[in-house]
Design a protein around this motif. Structure first.
Motif, short mmCIF file in Angstrom:
data_model
loop_
_atom_site.label_atom_id
_atom_site.label_comp_id
_atom_site.label_asym_id
_atom_site.label_seq_id
_atom_site.Cartn_x
_atom_site.Cartn_y
_atom_site.Cartn_z
N THR A 79 14.08 1.61 2.01
CA THR A 79 14.10 0.72 0.85
C THR A 79 13.15 1.12 -0.28
OG1 THR A 79 12.43 -0.73 1.88
CG2 THR A 79 14.75 -1.26 2.28
N SER A 80 12.28 2.10 -0.06
CA SER A 80 11.26 2.42 -1.05
C SER A 80 11.85 3.22 -2.21
CB SER A 80 10.14 3.25 -0.41
OG SER A 80 9.33 3.85 -1.41
N PRO A 81 11.80 2.70 -3.44
CA PRO A 81 12.28 3.47 -4.60
C PRO A 81 11.42 4.70 -4.87
CG PRO A 81 11.27 1.41 -5.32
CD PRO A 81 11.38 1.33 -3.83
N SER A 82 10.12 4.62 -4.62
CA SER A 82 9.25 5.77 -4.87
C SER A 82 9.56 6.90 -3.90
CB SER A 82 7.78 5.36 -4.73
OG SER A 82 7.42 4.45 -5.74
N LEU A 83 9.82 6.58 -2.64
CA LEU A 83 10.17 7.61 -1.67
C LEU A 83 11.49 8.27 -2.05
CD1 LEU A 83 9.65 9.09 0.98
CD2 LEU A 83 10.78 7.20 2.18
N ALA A 84 12.45 7.46 -2.47
CA ALA A 84 13.74 8.03 -2.88
C ALA A 84 13.58 8.96 -4.08
CB ALA A 84 14.71 6.89 -3.21
N GLN A 93 14.78 17.74 -3.82
CA GLN A 93 16.16 18.15 -3.60
C GLN A 93 16.76 18.76 -4.85
OE1 GLN A 93 18.31 15.73 -1.00
NE2 GLN A 93 20.31 16.57 -1.48
N ALA A 94 16.42 18.22 -6.02
CA ALA A 94 16.95 18.78 -7.27
C ALA A 94 16.47 20.22 -7.46
CB ALA A 94 16.52 17.92 -8.46
N ILE A 143 0.85 -1.20 0.00
CA ILE A 143 0.00 0.00 0.00
C ILE A 143 0.88 1.25 0.00
CG2 ILE A 143 -1.58 1.38 1.42
CD1 ILE A 143 -2.80 -1.33 2.34
N TRP A 144 1.89 1.26 0.85
CA TRP A 144 2.79 2.41 0.91
C TRP A 144 3.46 2.66 -0.44
CZ3 TRP A 144 5.51 0.81 6.09
CH2 TRP A 144 4.73 1.24 7.17
N GLU A 145 4.00 1.61 -1.05
CA GLU A 145 4.74 1.81 -2.30
C GLU A 145 3.84 2.29 -3.42
OE1 GLU A 145 7.90 2.28 -4.65
OE2 GLU A 145 7.96 1.76 -2.53
N GLU A 146 2.64 1.73 -3.52
CA GLU A 146 1.73 2.17 -4.58
C GLU A 146 1.26 3.61 -4.34
OE1 GLU A 146 -1.32 -0.45 -5.82
OE2 GLU A 146 0.11 -2.05 -6.28
N ALA A 147 1.01 3.96 -3.08
CA ALA A 147 0.60 5.34 -2.78
C ALA A 147 1.72 6.32 -3.11
CB ALA A 147 0.20 5.46 -1.31
N LEU A 148 2.95 5.99 -2.72
CA LEU A 148 4.07 6.88 -2.99
C LEU A 148 4.39 6.97 -4.48
CD1 LEU A 148 6.55 6.18 -0.05
CD2 LEU A 148 5.28 8.28 -0.50
N SER A 149 4.18 5.88 -5.19
CA SER A 149 4.41 5.91 -6.63
C SER A 149 3.42 6.85 -7.31
CB SER A 149 4.27 4.49 -7.22
OG SER A 149 4.50 4.50 -8.60
#
Length: 222
Positions: free
Chosen positions: A141-146, A153-154, A76-82
């Protein structure tokens, strides 16, 4: 003999395999059901059996896709962040300069969570707990959060390079996140209060932050 060979070639009898589309639909229904339950009852108040019942599937089908409750929450977290990151990308794509990009990102940040309050509750109101040795926290570990952190940051680094902002980029991003999160939390957590329009609140908060970051010397105490 020919009949037996034909039967063997046809494969084992039983329930036909689901199509990829059907399997994806079952997975999406399970995650949506789990998110609704987490939003209502919290992590501890939800069981895997509750999720299966809410999703309209058998417990066995649920466990085949998600072996435990933490796996549900992490998906759920990864899909929401994506989805969140995709909305941020669209918001900042056509910005003419880094400050305009940050203003658009600020509005998109708050707007996304207000439009998806169950995402917000599942992501921010449920603590990630490492249970088994070797597990890592989702935030690590979340790629979407990163990706979404790098997006902010950019823009901050570009503003600093252009002389439009001062200070440490990481500290600035953390400050922006905390401030925008506070706006979203107030709008979602106290809907009965007569808040101003979400986009206006997000814009004013972002403008205030950017003004302060443009004027304050690094490390200055006021």
């Amino acid at each position: 003999m020919a009949t037996a060979a034909k039967s063997q070639a046809a494969g084992p009898r039983g329930r036909p395999a689901r199509s990829a589309e059907a399997a994806d639909a079952v997975r999406a229904a399970i995650l949506a059901a789990a998110e609704r339950l987490f939003a209502r009852a919290g992590y501890e108040g939800v069981s895997m059996r509750n999720v299966a019942k809410e999703a309209g599937c058998s417990p066995a089908a649920l466990y085949r896709l998600f072996p435990h409750k933490r796996a549900l929450l992490r998906n759920i977290w990864e899909e929401a962040l994506s989805a969140f990151d995709a909305s941020l990308e669209g918001a900042a794509r056509a910005a003419p300069d880094p400050l305009a990009a940050l203003r658009r990102l600020g509005r998109a940040y708050v707007g996304f969570w207000v439009a998806h309050p169950d995402h917000f509750r599942a992501l921010f109101l449920i603590e990630d707990r490492v249970v088994d040795p070797g597990e890592r926290y989702f935030a690590d570990t979340s790629p979407s959060l990163a990706r979404l952190v790098r997006r902010f940051q950019a823009a901050v680094e570009a503003a600093i390079a252009a002389g439009l902002m001062r200070g440490d980029p990481r500290a600035a991003v953390e400050l922006i996140f905390c401030a925008l999160h506070g706006v979203a939390s107030g709008l979602i957590g106290m809907p009965e209060y007569d808040w101003g329009p979400p986009a206006e609140l997000a814009g004013r908060m972002t403008d205030t932050l950017l003004d302060g970051l443009a004027r304050t010397q690094p490390g200055a105490v006021t």
